[in-house]
Design an enzyme around this catalytic site. Structure first.
Site, PDB file in Angstrom:
ATOM      1  N   GLU A 123       0.827  -1.207   0.000  1.00 21.56           N
ATOM      2  CA  GLU A 123       0.000   0.000   0.000  1.00 21.56           C
ATOM      3  C   GLU A 123       0.865   1.262   0.000  1.00 21.56           C
ATOM      4  OE1 GLU A 123      -2.744  -0.404   3.313  1.00 21.56           O
ATOM      5  OE2 GLU A 123      -3.896  -1.910   2.232  1.00 21.56           O
ATOM      6  N   GLU A 272      -5.882  -8.265  -0.058  1.00 23.36           N
ATOM      7  CA  GLU A 272      -6.393  -8.378   1.311  1.00 23.36           C
ATOM      8  C   GLU A 272      -7.890  -8.103   1.300  1.00 23.36           C
ATOM      9  OE1 GLU A 272      -4.504  -5.653   4.030  1.00 23.36           O
ATOM     10  OE2 GLU A 272      -2.483  -6.181   3.390  1.00 23.36           O
TER      11      GLU A 272
END
Ligand SMILES: *[C@@H]1O[C@H](CO)[C@@H](O)[C@H](O)[C@H]1NC(C)=O
Ligand SMILES: *[C@@H]1O[C@H](CO)[C@@H](O)[C@H](O)[C@H]1NC(C)=O
Ligand SMILES: *[C@@H]1O[C@H](CO)[C@@H](O)[C@H](O)[C@H]1NC(C)=O
Ligand SMILES: *[C@@H]1O[C@H](CO)[C@@H](O)[C@H](O)[C@H]1NC(C)=O
Ligand SMILES: *[C@@H]1O[C@H](CO)[C@@H](O)[C@H](O)[C@H]1NC(C)=O
Ligand SMILES: *[C@@H]1O[C@H](CO)[C@@H](O)[C@H](O)[C@H]1NC(C)=O
Length: 494
Positions: A123, A272
């Site tokens: 991220e 995720e």
């Protein structure tokens, strides 16, 4: 008699193992194995946990040698990672080549680790990072893929970048998925990255969290976070499509953003997705169960989203275990994402196999615990000690995990004395039950009586033993493992 019991146990284990080896999870399903915990189970126990539950894919957040040693020889496909703090370094091609040599080549042998992806950063464009990794990410991605290619792994192992869903959105004036576009400040970087991923034949990886849409937004329609809720009061209608859950809407917003820059068919992996079970009023076992039930049904049916209805989608659940040292900056729920507790006990039934029958996942086997004792508030403490008590509870909580004490959480109903005991214990356990960790200026005592710590839904845990010790103790735990195998076999058989 004893011999017969032993034989029956062996038979049950054999039956259990044979059956379990045959049942894999839903096609394309993997799980994230994070290790940010004060105490970790031995890597072989973890690998067994993955295998017993039929996982064939796992995603980790580094290339830690201990974790890799657990995965070696299991045949489980792995996504390993270059952490954000190494992105700038591997911008140098020589460093990227070393990284691949030490963390890919080293495990590329028969009985090694079946690496399929290298996640470059995690991220990295998260708004909270204020652009820190924006410039380093794409060069790192190129270098890692080039080093993989040069070492001869390029066809089998792809470099990708797991991005947070905040890299794209729809304009407030037209909040529908088809209006999706990349966030202004990273649009150029995302375009470079996507062009490169397309050329190397790699997917884009994205993390999507319906829980986070709900968290901290009291106007968010609760049912829209799940897969079974029907349209929210004001349905999101987009070109004749009624979006009934935020996961689909979010995914299709990304598809539209990709289409806008000419890559509407780029494969997407969900890096995720999951739901936490504590630390917030919406982070509960019933909600998590509801979310996973809808998600797994969907994956089993191989149903995609409205814009990609037939896509076979690769999905990594977040996560495998609770992690008691994760940062709580995003919220107290951060330490409670596991489908298993910190010690490998399943929290709720899941239909991992897509068989239409949720069942309790198989618990970790051979887990070795510290002795059954706890650190609690000394009964002689009175209200006169309130000031000192507050200081000591504050100290304990700032050095361990008190996130279950919050309002609406599993230990949120404790009184002040219960709170203090909880805090002292969680600190004591995190410190491996060191004697000095249960003093708190004479305010705390060790107890071996579990009646002192019985608090209903709130668990006063006993930590697991350090990994090295636990590895040697597998034999001692054989009886427990046998009971667990019998239970597992029965679960599979019913
Ligand atoms: C390989 O990965 C490990 C664990 O993430 C890291 O500490 C190490 O620096 C990497 N090796 C190289 C040569 O970059
Ligand atoms: C993406 O990659 C494919 C296959 O390598 C190629 O044919 C296609 O032109 C690429 N798409 C774009 C928009 O560059
Ligand atoms: C979508 O929702 C609207 C408003 O609730 C409804 O009128 C319409 O029939 C629905 N369309 C579909 C395709 O389900
Ligand atoms: C217990 O601790 C929590 C978290 O520190 C706090 O919010 C709560 O008010 C405490 N409860 C009592 C009764 O002291
Ligand atoms: C409570 O007992 C401990 C020993 O367990 C002692 O050190 C402490 O001084 C006592 N405190 C009070 C307030 O009596
Ligand atoms: C507490 O532990 C028991 C058994 O060890 C388990 O059944 C229960 O779900 C746990 N509760 C929480 C809130 O973790």
């Amino acid at each position: 008699m004893a011999a017969a019991t032993a034989w029956r146990c062996v038979a049950a284990v054999v039956v259990g193992v044979v059956i379990m080896a045959a049942v894999a999870v839903v096609d394309g399903l993997g799980v994230n194995w994070g290790t940010m915990a004060t105490h970790r189970l031995p890597p072989k126990v973890m690998a067994r946990l993955l295998k017993d539950n039929g996982f064939k894919k796992v995603k980790i957040f580094d290339a830690d040698a201990t974790t890799m040693s657990g995965l070696a020889g299991t045949g489980i496909e792995a996504m390993i990672a270059v952490p954000n703090d190494m992105l700038a370094a591997v911008g140098d091609y020589g460093r990227a080549r070393e990284w691949v040599k030490e963390n890919v080549t080293r495990y590329s042998f028969d009985g090694g680790v079946d690496i399929r992806y290298v996640a470059v950063g995690n991220e990295p464009f998260l708004k909270a990072y204020n652009g820190e990794f924006d410039r380093a990410t794409v060069p790192a991605l190129r270098n890692i893929q080039r080093a993989l290619d040069e070492a001869g792994y390029g066809k089998r192992i792809k470099a990708t970048v797991p991005v947070n869903a905040d890299v794209y959105d729809s304009p407030a004036s037209n909040p529908v998925p088809s209006a999706g576009r990349f966030r202004d400040d990273v649009a150029g970087t995302m375009a470079d990255m996507v062009r490169f991923l397309n050329r190397s034949g790699a997917p884009l990886t994205v993390n999507i969290y319906p829980f986070l849409s709900l968290y901290g937004n009291d106007d968010f329609p609760l049912d829209y976070a799940f897969f079974d809720g029907g349209p929210p009061p004001r349905p999101v209608v987009d070109n004749g499509i009624n979006y009934t859950n935020v996961f689909d809407a979010n995914f299709d917003t990304l598809v539209s953003a990709l289409k806008r820059i000419g890559f509407g068919s780029l494969p997407i992996v969900i890096g995720e997705v999951g739901w936490p079970t504590d630390g917030d009023k919406h982070a509960t076992v019933p909600y998590a169960q509801r979310f996973y039930s809808g998600l797994l049904k969907r994956l089993a049916a191989r149903r995609g989203t409205p814009l990609r209805p037939r896509a076979r989608i690769e999905v990594y659940l977040f996560g495998l275990m609770d992690e008691d040292t994760k940062s709580v900056a995003p919220g107290n729920f951060e330490r409670h994402w596991g489908i298993f507790t910190f010690d490998g006990r399943p929290k709720f039934p899941l239909d991992l196999r897509g068989a239409g029958r949720p069942a309790m996942p198989v618990p970790a086997k051979g887990v070795k615990y510290l002795p059954r004792r706890w650190c609690v508030l000394n009964p002689n403490v009175t209200d006169d000690d309130a000031g000192r008590l507050a200081d000591n509870v504050g100290y304990a909580c700032s050095h361990s995990d008190c996130t279950a004490l919050g309002y609406g959480c599993s230990c949120g109903a404790l009184d002040a004395r219960g709170n203090a005991s909880y805090a002292f214990n969680v600190y004591y356990q995190a410190q491996g039950q060191a004697d000095a960790a249960c003093d708190f200026q004479g305010l705390a005592v060790v107890t071996e009586d579990d009646r002192d710590v019985a608090q209903g839904a709130c668990n006063f845990s006993v930590q697991v033993a350090a990994a090295a010790l636990a590895g040697a103790a597998v034999a001692a735990a054989a009886a427990v493992a046998c009971a667990a195998a019998v239970v597992a076999a029965l679960l599979v058989l019913v």
